[in-house]
Structures are given as C-alpha cells and as structure tokens.
Design an enzyme around this catalytic site. Structure first.
Site, PDB file in Angstrom:
ATOM      1  N   ARG A  91      -0.438  -8.582  13.509  1.00 27.86           N
ATOM      2  CA  ARG A  91      -1.010  -7.595  12.583  1.00 27.86           C
ATOM      3  C   ARG A  91      -1.801  -8.283  11.476  1.00 27.86           C
ATOM      4  NH1 ARG A  91       4.404  -5.128  11.345  1.00 27.86           N
ATOM      5  NH2 ARG A  91       3.415  -4.107   9.580  1.00 27.86           N
ATOM      6  N   ARG A 128      12.048  -6.301   4.904  1.00 31.08           N
ATOM      7  CA  ARG A 128      11.976  -4.843   5.072  1.00 31.08           C
ATOM      8  C   ARG A 128      12.630  -4.459   6.404  1.00 31.08           C
ATOM      9  NH1 ARG A 128       6.034  -2.286   4.898  1.00 31.08           N
ATOM     10  NH2 ARG A 128       5.840  -2.823   7.081  1.00 31.08           N
ATOM     11  N   ARG A 133      11.208   0.000  12.317  1.00 29.75           N
ATOM     12  CA  ARG A 133       9.857  -0.136  12.867  1.00 29.75           C
ATOM     13  C   ARG A 133       9.818  -1.215  13.927  1.00 29.75           C
ATOM     14  NH1 ARG A 133       5.015   0.002   8.510  1.00 29.75           N
ATOM     15  NH2 ARG A 133       3.991  -0.977  10.284  1.00 29.75           N
ATOM     16  N   ARG A 147      -9.714   0.905   8.747  1.00 27.68           N
ATOM     17  CA  ARG A 147      -9.203  -0.422   9.084  1.00 27.68           C
ATOM     18  C   ARG A 147     -10.233  -1.260   9.827  1.00 27.68           C
ATOM     19  NH1 ARG A 147      -3.532   0.494   8.969  1.00 27.68           N
ATOM     20  NH2 ARG A 147      -2.262  -1.306   9.517  1.00 27.68           N
ATOM     21  N   LYS A 169       0.837  -1.211   0.000  1.00 30.10           N
ATOM     22  CA  LYS A 169       0.000   0.000   0.000  1.00 30.10           C
ATOM     23  C   LYS A 169       0.871   1.261   0.000  1.00 30.10           C
ATOM     24  CE  LYS A 169      -2.161  -0.855   3.870  1.00 30.10           C
ATOM     25  NZ  LYS A 169      -1.553  -2.123   4.283  1.00 30.10           N
TER      26      LYS A 169
HETATM   27  P1  ADP Z   1       0.923  -1.982   8.089  1.00 33.26           P
HETATM   28  O1  ADP Z   1      -0.067  -1.753   6.997  1.00 33.26           O
HETATM   29  O2  ADP Z   1       2.275  -2.381   7.573  1.00 33.26           O
HETATM   30  O3  ADP Z   1       0.442  -2.885   9.179  1.00 33.26           O
HETATM   31  P2  ADP Z   1       0.660   0.787   9.082  1.00 33.26           P
HETATM   32  O4  ADP Z   1       1.831   1.668   8.975  1.00 33.26           O
HETATM   33  O5  ADP Z   1      -0.531   1.072   8.240  1.00 33.26           O
HETATM   34  O6  ADP Z   1       1.233  -0.651   8.840  1.00 33.26           O
HETATM   35  O7  ADP Z   1       0.139   0.743  10.612  1.00 33.26           O
HETATM   36  C1  ADP Z   1       1.006   0.453  11.679  1.00 33.26           C
HETATM   37  C2  ADP Z   1       0.224   0.387  12.992  1.00 33.26           C
HETATM   38  O8  ADP Z   1      -0.393   1.667  13.262  1.00 33.26           O
HETATM   39  C3  ADP Z   1      -0.943  -0.600  13.029  1.00 33.26           C
HETATM   40  O9  ADP Z   1      -0.526  -1.918  13.342  1.00 33.26           O
HETATM   41  C4  ADP Z   1      -1.824   0.023  14.140  1.00 33.26           C
HETATM   42  O10 ADP Z   1      -1.314  -0.231  15.421  1.00 33.26           O
HETATM   43  C5  ADP Z   1      -1.675   1.507  13.880  1.00 33.26           C
HETATM   44  N1  ADP Z   1      -2.708   2.001  12.933  1.00 33.26           N
HETATM   45  C6  ADP Z   1      -2.486   2.469  11.663  1.00 33.26           C
HETATM   46  N2  ADP Z   1      -3.635   2.824  11.075  1.00 33.26           N
HETATM   47  C7  ADP Z   1      -4.618   2.567  11.975  1.00 33.26           C
HETATM   48  C8  ADP Z   1      -6.029   2.683  11.960  1.00 33.26           C
HETATM   49  N3  ADP Z   1      -6.681   3.140  10.863  1.00 33.26           N
HETATM   50  N4  ADP Z   1      -6.721   2.307  13.064  1.00 33.26           N
HETATM   51  C9  ADP Z   1      -6.103   1.866  14.146  1.00 33.26           C
HETATM   52  N5  ADP Z   1      -4.782   1.702  14.239  1.00 33.26           N
HETATM   53  C10 ADP Z   1      -4.031   2.053  13.171  1.00 33.26           C
END
Ligand code: ADP
Length: 188
Positions: free
Chosen positions: A146, A127, A135, A88, A13
């Site tokens: 996740r 990564r 991260r 999400r 993404k």
């Molecule tokens: P990835 O898609 O690789 O899991 P992101 O960078 O989108 O990573 O998100 C990392 C973390 O940030 C998630 O695991 C969550 O803890 C938090 N997070 C991100 N977006 C949201 C969201 N829309 N709602 C709740 N938590 C979020």
C-alpha cells in the site's frame, strides 16, 4: 466546506476526518470504508473488490469515482464533505474535477498530511493488533504494498494540487490535537 485529505496509509486521515466531521458538521466520504462495507455485505461491488483490497492494490478509477459521485448527491453533502482516500490517482483527480464542475461545486482545500514511512509501518501494525485484525490488509506485507502504491500512484497528486493553489501541507508526525490545529489553521 469541501475538503480532500491526502496522505499515506496510517498518516491519520481517518482520525482527522472524524474530528473535522464534528467541527464542521459535514460528512466524511471514505472510499476505503465504503469498499469495506460493500465487502462485508457481499454486494456485487464487494465481491469484485475484495481480492484487490486484500492485496493492497487499487480498485478501478471508474468504480470509485462512480461511488463518490453518487454519494455526493446525498442530502447530507449539501453543506460540503471531507474526501478521505479519494482521489488516489491522477485519473481520479481528473474525474473529481469533472464531477464537481458538472455539479457546480468547487473544492476549498486539499490537505496533505505528511508522514515518515518508517513510523507508518509501526502505527499500522499497532492498529492491527489493537483492532484484533479487523482489516485483512493491515499486515506488514500488504502494508508495504500500500505504501508503494501510494508513492507511485497517489503522491503525484501533491504537485497536481500544488499547481491549482489548493494544496495545504501539515506535519502528520505531531500529536493528534496538534495535527487538527494545523489543519484548521491551514483551511480557515
Ligand atoms: P489506507 O489509507 O489506510 O490505505 P483506505 O481505507 O483508504 O486505507 O483504503 C483501503 C483500500 O481500499 C486501498 O488499499 C484500496 O485497495 C481501496 N481503495 C480505497 N480508496 C480507493 C480509491 N480511491 N481508489 C482505488 N482503491 C481504493
């Protein structure tokens, strides 16, 4: 153009969002990036979010919905935006519907980047190695968490958006350029 990118962790993404930012000159609104920035800056939000993000859980729907709604009001969003990592959950999708309606906006498409979970684990572990562990949540244990959270809370958005007619699905296992081409073909 107002787009949502949907897909499991590691599906690409963020990579695709960066490319689309350049193609359409609209910003990427990544809740993950915003939360990591808040955590790094130790803001009150960051202090609250850190433990949750580090263990792979989701931050509260109200918090992320509020951040996104404020961000959409910035002048650089006037021609559109790419939502990456939001919504999400079904509750976030409903909050998004509400905020768009109140701002007089609509979505053009929701692009699902489909990916095979086995490949995702490998991609993210790589990564993590390449970025020198930038991260805290890119380790195998948290990653599996996740992926579970994605399956349980986020995957239901696929049928939510299929019902609205906005959903476009692309194969995220192809090369970066091929995935970009499929996304452009799907949305143009
Ligand atoms: P990835 O898609 O690789 O899991 P992101 O960078 O989108 O990573 O998100 C990392 C973390 O940030 C998630 O695991 C969550 O803890 C938090 N997070 C991100 N977006 C949201 C969201 N829309 N709602 C709740 N938590 C979020």
């Amino acid at each position: 153009m107002r787009l949502v990118l949907l897909g499991p962790p590691g599906a690409g993404k963020g990579t695709q969002a960066q490319i689309l930012v350049n193609t359409y000159s609209i910003p990427q609104l990544s809740t993950g990036d915003m939360l990591r920035a808040a955590i790094a800056a130790k803001t009150p939000l960051g202090l609250e979010a850190k433990a949750i993000v580090d263990r792979g859980d989701l931050v509260s729907d109200d918090i992320v919905s509020g951040i996104i709604s404020d961000r959409m009001d910035q002048p650089d969003c006037k021609n559109g935006f790419i939502l990456d990592g939001f919504p999400r959950t079904i509750a976030q999708a409903e909050a998004l519907d509400g905020m768009l309606t109140s701002k007089g906006l609509t979505l053009d498409a929701v692009v699902e980047i489909k990916a095979n979970p086995d490949v995702l684990v490998e991609r993210i572990i790589n990564r993590a190695k390449e970025s020198g562990g930038a991260r805290a949540d890119d380790n195998e244990e948290v990653l599996r968490k996740r992926l579970d959270v994605y399956t349980q809370q986020t995957a239901p958005l696929v049928s939510y958006y299929a019902d609205t007619g906005l959903l476009k699905s692309v194969d995220g296992m192809a090369s970066v350029d091929e995935v970009t081409a499929s996304i452009k073909a799907a949305i143009e």
